[in-house]
Design an enzyme around this catalytic site. Structure first.
Site, short mmCIF file in Angstrom:
data_model
loop_
_atom_site.label_atom_id
_atom_site.label_comp_id
_atom_site.label_asym_id
_atom_site.label_seq_id
_atom_site.Cartn_x
_atom_site.Cartn_y
_atom_site.Cartn_z
N SER A 15 0.83 -1.21 0.00
CA SER A 15 0.00 0.00 0.00
C SER A 15 0.86 1.26 0.00
CB SER A 15 -0.90 0.01 1.25
OG SER A 15 -0.10 0.03 2.42
N ASP A 178 19.78 -1.04 -6.46
CA ASP A 178 20.34 0.31 -6.49
C ASP A 178 19.82 0.86 -7.80
OD1 ASP A 178 21.89 2.56 -7.12
OD2 ASP A 178 23.47 1.88 -5.78
N HIS A 179 18.80 1.71 -7.73
CA HIS A 179 18.09 2.02 -8.97
C HIS A 179 18.94 2.80 -9.96
CE1 HIS A 179 17.14 5.64 -6.65
NE2 HIS A 179 16.97 6.24 -7.80
N LYS A 183 19.62 2.71 -14.67
CA LYS A 183 19.54 3.84 -15.61
C LYS A 183 20.30 3.52 -16.90
CE LYS A 183 19.00 7.18 -11.87
NZ LYS A 183 17.64 7.67 -12.02
N HIS A 241 24.87 4.77 -4.78
CA HIS A 241 24.79 5.22 -6.17
C HIS A 241 26.15 5.72 -6.71
CE1 HIS A 241 20.69 4.82 -5.11
NE2 HIS A 241 20.54 6.01 -4.59
N LYS A 344 19.46 19.88 -11.63
CA LYS A 344 19.43 18.43 -11.44
C LYS A 344 20.29 17.79 -12.52
CE LYS A 344 16.36 14.41 -11.44
NZ LYS A 344 17.07 13.68 -10.39
N1 NAP Z 1 9.48 5.75 -1.96
C1 NAP Z 1 10.57 5.74 -2.70
O1 NAP Z 1 10.67 6.40 -3.73
C2 NAP Z 1 11.75 4.88 -2.30
C3 NAP Z 1 12.94 5.00 -3.02
C4 NAP Z 1 14.01 4.18 -2.68
C5 NAP Z 1 13.88 3.25 -1.66
N2 NAP Z 1 12.71 3.17 -0.96
C6 NAP Z 1 12.61 2.16 0.10
O2 NAP Z 1 11.42 1.39 -0.12
C7 NAP Z 1 10.87 1.00 1.10
C8 NAP Z 1 9.41 1.48 1.17
O3 NAP Z 1 9.40 2.89 1.11
P1 NAP Z 1 8.05 3.72 0.87
O4 NAP Z 1 8.47 5.10 0.54
O5 NAP Z 1 7.13 3.02 -0.05
O6 NAP Z 1 7.42 3.71 2.36
P2 NAP Z 1 5.89 3.95 2.77
O7 NAP Z 1 5.14 4.71 1.76
O8 NAP Z 1 5.93 4.45 4.18
O9 NAP Z 1 5.28 2.48 2.77
C9 NAP Z 1 5.57 1.57 3.78
C10 NAP Z 1 4.68 0.36 3.60
O10 NAP Z 1 4.93 -0.54 4.67
C11 NAP Z 1 3.67 -0.94 5.26
N3 NAP Z 1 3.93 -1.25 6.66
C12 NAP Z 1 4.35 -0.43 7.65
N4 NAP Z 1 4.46 -1.11 8.80
C13 NAP Z 1 4.10 -2.39 8.54
C14 NAP Z 1 4.00 -3.55 9.33
N5 NAP Z 1 4.31 -3.57 10.63
N6 NAP Z 1 3.59 -4.70 8.73
C15 NAP Z 1 3.27 -4.72 7.42
N7 NAP Z 1 3.35 -3.64 6.62
C16 NAP Z 1 3.77 -2.49 7.18
C17 NAP Z 1 2.79 0.28 5.05
O11 NAP Z 1 1.42 -0.01 5.06
P3 NAP Z 1 0.53 -0.08 6.42
O12 NAP Z 1 0.75 1.19 7.14
O13 NAP Z 1 -0.88 -0.27 5.93
O14 NAP Z 1 1.00 -1.26 7.18
C18 NAP Z 1 3.19 0.66 3.64
O15 NAP Z 1 2.54 -0.14 2.70
C19 NAP Z 1 11.78 1.57 2.19
O16 NAP Z 1 12.71 0.60 2.53
C20 NAP Z 1 12.47 2.73 1.49
O17 NAP Z 1 13.73 3.00 2.06
C21 NAP Z 1 11.64 3.96 -1.26
#
Ligand code: NAP
Length: 495
Positions: A15, A178-179, A183, A241, A344
């Site tokens: 989600s 590592d996105h 690229k 990166h 950027k």
């Molecule tokens: N967003 C980006 O662009 C990006 C880029 C690079 C890396 N990342 C990495 O990707 C990962 C996710 O990042 P995000 O930005 O998508 O975070 P986010 O929007 O905060 O999403 C976190 C997800 O984890 C779920 N969650 C939280 N606690 C939980 C639990 N106890 N059990 C099960 N599910 C749980 C949340 O849903 P519920 O609250 O419903 O549980 C939600 O679906 C992280 O490791 C981040 O470092 C993200």
């Protein structure tokens, strides 16, 4: 290999922001292109109690109307299922296993499973160990684990994390994202280097004066301040990166272009990253934190929500790295990354030595000095290459003038090009680990980063020290000036 792939994606954090902004649109593009057709399913899991229908609705909304018609989006979303799940609750994995087994039958996925960790890093180990203890791994198909960054926050935590996932998954099942490795122009580096003799021949200390790797962002920390306060630019951008790009620029030629051979050469290179004394860290690495801009329109980092008023966290890093091997002895690699800079850009600049032009006197050249030849590789936002060469202006005398040979991807090619996540997802489905990081690389790069971090943590910085919308702190220019060099991406004021 058949184009259509059979698999189930189990997305922890289904989600969340990453899943909706990056993964679902990328999966949809694979669906449109036929890599995914009838024999796949996606299980999204998170705590909130969504129904399958509601989940599908959010998935459809995450896919822009510009990349597919509504009918296609809707048929794609029918492959999505939601399972409410708390990563800490063992019982939930039992329910997940049951759903995965049922979908495997229904979609004939060959029991192939891709577990994708799109949750906070603190859950990575917990999820991996529950996958094992609750028996989610299938014996018939493949089981692959995809891990987002950050992979630890220092060598100790990265080692602990690695041990916890290694108890369930073998290294050849682990895909550390590592996105930047997804690229186009980063993936093009080995091809550029090793299929163009004109480049391969000069890619060494005999011809290169220095190499510059710049990852500049215009945005500040925005809503990520909470995370950023525990990370900083060194961990967030350099350990992964910037060093991964350096690895591809500096590694020796692999015996073949296979995952094993590329990782072997990158690991060898990272093992040669220098050991610094605290004094050497002080000389070779500089840090910065952005203040407001000159006009006071943009707030300083310390004024952002969830940031301490006296935060010592760096939003800018520049460093000099010497690789002590026969190819690179004496050639500084300068890496730099910063937030709230004036443009950027992600680019690699190879600056050539200027010693070869000794046969011309200054009088013959009309007192105009020749310039160093520069090869610039532009990774984003535009993709291209530019080679600046000494030539002359038309006229009677020899008057040096820099000519640039440019190649830019057209807008059309750029819009057809696959985004990083799409490319990386195809690799995962195909079982190709080349464009992911392996444990040895993580280990070497964290060891290198830790020595800088430890010195910085013991010394209180004078922040803020650069304006928003600038090229970063003065110390970044001085770092190169001490060697008689300057940043290619810069302006004369440098502030
Ligand atoms: N967003 C980006 O662009 C990006 C880029 C690079 C890396 N990342 C990495 O990707 C990962 C996710 O990042 P995000 O930005 O998508 O975070 P986010 O929007 O905060 O999403 C976190 C997800 O984890 C779920 N969650 C939280 N606690 C939980 C639990 N106890 N059990 C099960 N599910 C749980 C949340 O849903 P519920 O609250 O419903 O549980 C939600 O679906 C992280 O490791 C981040 O470092 C993200």
């Amino acid at each position: 290999m058949a184009k259509e792939q059979r698999t189930i994606f189990i997305i922890f954090g289904g989600s969340g922001d990453l899943a909706h902004r990056k993964l679902y649109p990328a999966l949809f593009k694979l669906y449109v292109k036929g890599y995914l057709q009838d024999h796949f399913a996606v299980i999204g899991t998170a705590r909130r109690p969504w129904s399958h229908e509601y989940f599908r609705q959010t998935v459809m909304e995450s896919i822009g109307a510009d990349i597919g018609d509504q009918e296609k989006i809707s048929s794609f979303a029918q492959h999505f299922y939601y399972q409410a799940h708390d990563v800490n609750d063992a019982n939930h994995y039992v329910a997940l296993k049951k759903l995965a087994a049922q979908l495997s039958q229904q979609y004939q996925t060959g029991a192939n499973q891709i577990f994708y960790m799109a949750v906070a890093p603190r859950f990575f180990g917990t999820v991996a160990s529950h996958i094992n203890s609750e028996g989610l791994l299938t014996a018939q198909g493949y089981n692959r684990l995809v891990i987002e960054k950050p992979f630890g926050r220092d060598l100790k935590s990265a080692t602990e994390l690695n041990s916890s996932i290694a108890a369930t998954f073998q290294e050849n099942q682990i895909y550390r994202i590592d996105h930047y490795l997804g690229k186009e122009m980063v993936q093009a580096l080995p091809l550029l280097r090793f299929t163009n003799p004109i480049l391969e021949a000069v890619w060494n200390k005999n011809y290169l004066s220095n190499v510059q790797i710049t990852l500049a962002e215009t945005l500040g920390v925005g809503e990520r301040a909470g995370y950023y306060e525990t990370a900083g630019a060194l961990r967030d951008m350099i350990q992964n990166h910037a060093l991964q790009i350096l690895g591809l620029v500096a590694m020796e030629k692999p015996q073949e272009f296979s995952s094993a051979a590329v990782h072997q050469e990158k690991s060898r290179l990272f093992a040669q990253l220098p050991t610094y004394s605290p004094e050497q860290v002080a000389v070779n690495f500089v840090r910065g934190q952005y203040g407001a801009d000159h006009k006071g329109n943009q707030l300083a980092y310390r004024q952002a929500d969830n940031v301490a008023d006296d935060s010592p966290i760096e939003t800018f890093v520049a460093g000099k790295i010497l690789i002590d091997n026969p190819r690179w002895q004496g050639v500084p690699f300068y890496v730099r990354s910063g937030k709230r800079l004036c443009q950027k850009t992600t680019r690699i600049d190879l600056v050539f030595k200027t010693t070869a032009n000794k046969i011309f006197s200054q009088a013959q050249l009309q007192e105009v000095a020749t310039q160093p030849v520069i090869l610039s590789i532009f990774v984003e936002p535009t993709q291209g290459l530019s080679l600046a060469l000494n030539g002359t202006n038309p006229g009677m005398a020899l008057r040096p003038f820099m000519h640039t040979l440019d190649f830019w991807q057209s807008q059309e090619e750029m819009s057809n090009s696959q985004e990083a996540y799409e490319k990386l997802l195809i690799d995962i489905i195909h079982g190709d680990q080349t464009n992911f990081t392996n444990w040895q690389e993580q280990e070497h790069t964290w060891r290198f980063i830790d020595q800088i971090r430890q010195y910085w943590d013991q010394n209180v910085p004078q922040f803020p020290n650069y304006y928003s919308n600038s090229f970063g702190p003065k110390a970044s220019n001085e770092l190169l000036a001490r060697d008689g060099n300057e940043w290619v991406w810069s302006n004369e004021f440098g502030q």
